[in-house]
Write a protein that holds these residues in place. Structure first.
Motif: not given
Length: 467
Positions: A138-146, A151-162
């Motif tokens: 579907p083209k009418d849905q997107s993830l918000s900036k928040e 997602i990135i914060r959890e990946a970085r801080d909890d999983m070491g994803v950079y």
């Protein structure tokens, strides 16, 4: 890692971020010598830790050496911000901080977390490419900036994803791309884009940000690119590359290999054109019959896939270009990297897919944390099963072992993430089994031919020595 050691690494990282750009300007020979030493040290560590065959090790070393060669070539032309963030993000964040967090995660959960994430914040796109793998979303849905920031914060801080890869849809249509890159300026962002919206103004902004690295879609030469993507697209891609090169952005290309564009896509002429316009790396993806109007006639033959592999391995040795093959590099990464083993994909609707090409899910990022999604029963089972074959050149549970994907989807009641996605384990299942067998036979034939050549070379060498 103690606080003192962490501070030491931080200062070293900051020092590298300041020192390497200065060397690039004032003493490029010293910079090259430093990178050669870093490459040698990295390869020595890789060799000590390797547990596979000598052939697998050789290909891993080629990839590692290719990365440092790419860095040596590209670094002097990059913007100061890109140089600094490559140095600091790689040395301090991805290696030092990331390794510490990954070690803690493994101690807690019993397995290593993914190394990178692939996000599709929006599926909107202003092109209409036949066979697009993402068209049915579907083209009418997107993830918000928040939500993306969460997602990135959890990946970085909890999983070491950079390392975050961004795709879609078209990532530059999503209005928050550059804001997110600025907010997470300690993270790498590889952006898969059609390149049509990249002009000199955008290229200049990317150069100032320093942590956005575009991979621009191209189908080979102008004929194949414009046939699939629209008239004039190829020339606009080249102009975008020239603008990115002018403003010191690290970038590469992304190519879909099909039965029809095989000769062009695997040619030296194509790679040389990409090099001429400043591409430092390339990603090659095999056409998978999913998405918009799946066309089984576009799927490469087994022999073409083998030939693609051979061409890319040769390019790594002979071209000033670092080329990756998403499927054919299975023996370099110990099999399939999906299912959270090394990466996963989050769609614009928040569904957590095992791979950008496996359109089934069990969980949503809107209902669970990223960690809970990664550690789901379905994902965990597939990680425990991997690798799915002793020959790591057969890594994929979708195109090399279709029954594995079908059985797991059915066992865990995973649902298709868009209409028609289920055809890959239904209407197209027998075809995928045939192509899997074709590739396995083509590999065996190539191995026999290579073995015979090696034996012949050994006989000739022996004769020469005895002469």
């Amino acid at each position: 890692m103690t606080s003192l050691a962490k501070m030491k690494n931080y200062l070293l990282g900051k020092g590298m971020a300041a020192f390497l750009p200065a060397l690039s300007r004032h003493s490029p020979d010293t910079l090259v010598a430093m990178m050669d030493r870093m490459s040698k040290t990295g390869i020595e560590i890789m060799t000590r830790q390797h547990r596979g065959t000598p052939e697998d090790l050789g290909r891993r070393i080629d990839s590692a050496r290719g990365f440092f060669e790419m860095a040596k070539r590209a670094f002097p032309r990059l913007s100061r911000a890109t140089q600094q963030k490559l140095a600091f993000n790689l040395f301090f964040n991805a290696i030092c901080v990331g390794d510490e967090v990954r070690t803690a995660y493994k101690a807690k959960h019993g397995e290593t977390p993914p190394f990178f994430l692939l996000l599709s914040p929006s599926m909107a796109c202003d092109l209409r490419c036949p066979g697009c793998y993402a068209w049915k979303y579907p083209k009418d849905q997107s993830l918000s900036k928040e939500k993306v920031a969460e997602i990135i914060r959890e990946a970085r801080d909890d999983m070491g994803v950079y390392f975050i890869a961004v795709t879609g849809g078209e990532p530059t249509v999503w209005p928050h791309l550059e804001e997110i890159a600025a907010e997470f300026d300690d993270v790498f962002f590889m952006v898969y884009t059609h390149g049509q919206r990249i002009d000199e103004t955008m290229a200049e902004r990317f150069g100032k940000l320093g942590n956005i690295y575009p991979a621009i879609s191209v189908e080979g030469d102008e004929t194949f690119t414009d046939a699939r993507r629209g008239e004039g697209v190829y020339q606009r891609v080249l102009r975008a590359m020239d603008d990115l090169q002018k403003h010191g952005v690290l970038f590469g290309y992304s190519l879909t290999h099909t039965k029809r564009n095989h000769d062009t896509a695997c040619s030296e002429q194509f790679m040389d054109t990409m090099i001429e316009h400043g591409a430092a790396f390339g990603w090659v993806f095999q056409y998978i019959p999913i998405g918009r109007e799946p066309d089984l006639a576009l799927v490469p033959t087994g022999r073409q896939r083998v030939e693609r592999r051979e061409k890319i391995l040769a390019a790594r040795k002979n071209k000033p270009l670092l080329v990756f093959d998403f499927w054919n590099d299975g023996d370099s990464v110990d099999g399939c990297i999906a299912w959270g083993r090394k990466y996963l994909h989050i769609t614009a609707r928040g569904y957590v897919e095992p791979c950008v090409f496996v359109h089934f899910a069990k969980d949503s990022i809107h209902e669970k944390t990223l960690g809970e999604c990664v550690r789901s029963a379905a994902f965990r089972e597939m990680r425990q099963k991997a690798p799915y074959h002793a020959d790591r050149r057969l890594p994929c549970p979708q195109i090399d072992h279709p029954h594995i994907l079908r059985d797991l989807v059915e066992k865990h009641h995973m649902f298709p993430t868009h209409d028609g996605a289920e055809d890959i384990i239904g209407a197209h299942f027998d075809f995928l089994c045939q192509t899997a067998n074709s590739f396995a036979h083509a590999l065996a034939e190539s191995d026999r031919k290579h073995s015979a050549q090696c034996k012949a070379c050994a006989v000739v060498e022996s004769c020469n020595q005895n002469a």
